[in-house]
Design an enzyme around this catalytic site. Structure first.
Site, mmCIF file in Angstrom:
data_model
loop_
_atom_site.group_PDB
_atom_site.id
_atom_site.type_symbol
_atom_site.label_atom_id
_atom_site.label_comp_id
_atom_site.label_asym_id
_atom_site.label_seq_id
_atom_site.Cartn_x
_atom_site.Cartn_y
_atom_site.Cartn_z
ATOM 1 N N HIS A 1 0.854 -1.212 -0.187
ATOM 2 C CA HIS A 1 -0.068 -0.014 0.025
ATOM 3 C C HIS A 1 1.020 1.253 0.297
ATOM 4 C CE1 HIS A 1 0.652 0.844 4.358
ATOM 5 N NE2 HIS A 1 0.684 -0.508 4.637
ATOM 6 N N CYS B 1 3.913 -4.885 6.717
ATOM 7 C CA CYS B 1 3.267 -4.242 5.090
ATOM 8 C C CYS B 1 4.469 -3.992 4.450
ATOM 9 C CB CYS B 1 2.189 -3.365 5.313
ATOM 10 S SG CYS B 1 0.717 -4.007 5.896
#
Length: 135
Positions: A97, A110
Site C-alpha cells: 500500500h 506491510c
C-alpha cells in the site's frame, strides 16, 4: 517481486520488467513474511484495524502511532486506523500500500510504496497477481 535486502519492488508485466520502486518493509518484531503469495483483496482507500491514532470527537489526535492490541484508548477518544491507500492484501494482514518510504525497513510488516507507485501497481495488479517476497 519484493526484495527486502534491497528495499525494492520489481513489477513484471507479461514476463518483462515494467517498473521498479523503493519500498519500506517490516521492522524487527514485525518482519515482512517471505515466500510466494497472491493478491487476494484490493481496497483503494483501506484503513488499518490494528495501527493508527486515538482521536477525540473533533478529530484531533490525542495519542499517535498506536497498536490497538497494546495501547489503551484514552477516555473520550476513538480509534482511527492508519491510511493504507491502494491496499493489496498478500498474506493475512500483510499487504502492499501507499505510505512513507525512506529506503529502510519501517513498517509493521506491510510493504509500503510511494503513493504514485502504489497507484500504478494497484491499477495493474488484478486479484490473483503473484507476489514473491525474498530476503
Amino acid at each position: 517481486m519484493i526484495d527486502i535486502s534491497e528495499q525494492r519492488a520489481y513489477f513484471y508485466k507479461g514476463g518483462r520488467l515494467a517498473g521498479i520502486s523503493p519500498v519500506a518493509t517490516g521492522i524487527a518484531g514485525y518482519r515482512t513474511p517471505t515466500g510466494s503469495f497472491r493478491v487476494s483483496e484490493k481496497d483503494i482507500d483501506h484503513r488499518s484495524n490494528l495501527f493508527g491514532h486515538y482521536v477525540d470527537r473533533a478529530g484531533y489526535v490525542r495519542k499517535s502511532s498506536v497498536d490497538v492490541r497494546k495501547d489503551k484508548r484514552p477516555a473520550g477518544t476513538v480509534f482511527r486506523g492508519a491510511s493504507m491507500d491502494f491496499f493489496m492484501r498478500v498474506n493475512g494482514a500483510v499487504g502492499m500500500h501507499a505510505g512513507k518510504v525512506t529506503g529502510r525497513p519501517e513498517s509493521h510488516g506491510c510493504i509500503r510504496l510511494p503513493w504514485h507507485m502504489a497507484k500504478i501497481f494497484y491499477e495493474n495488479s488484478p486479484i490473483g497477481t503473484k507476489v514473491t517476497v525474498r530476503q
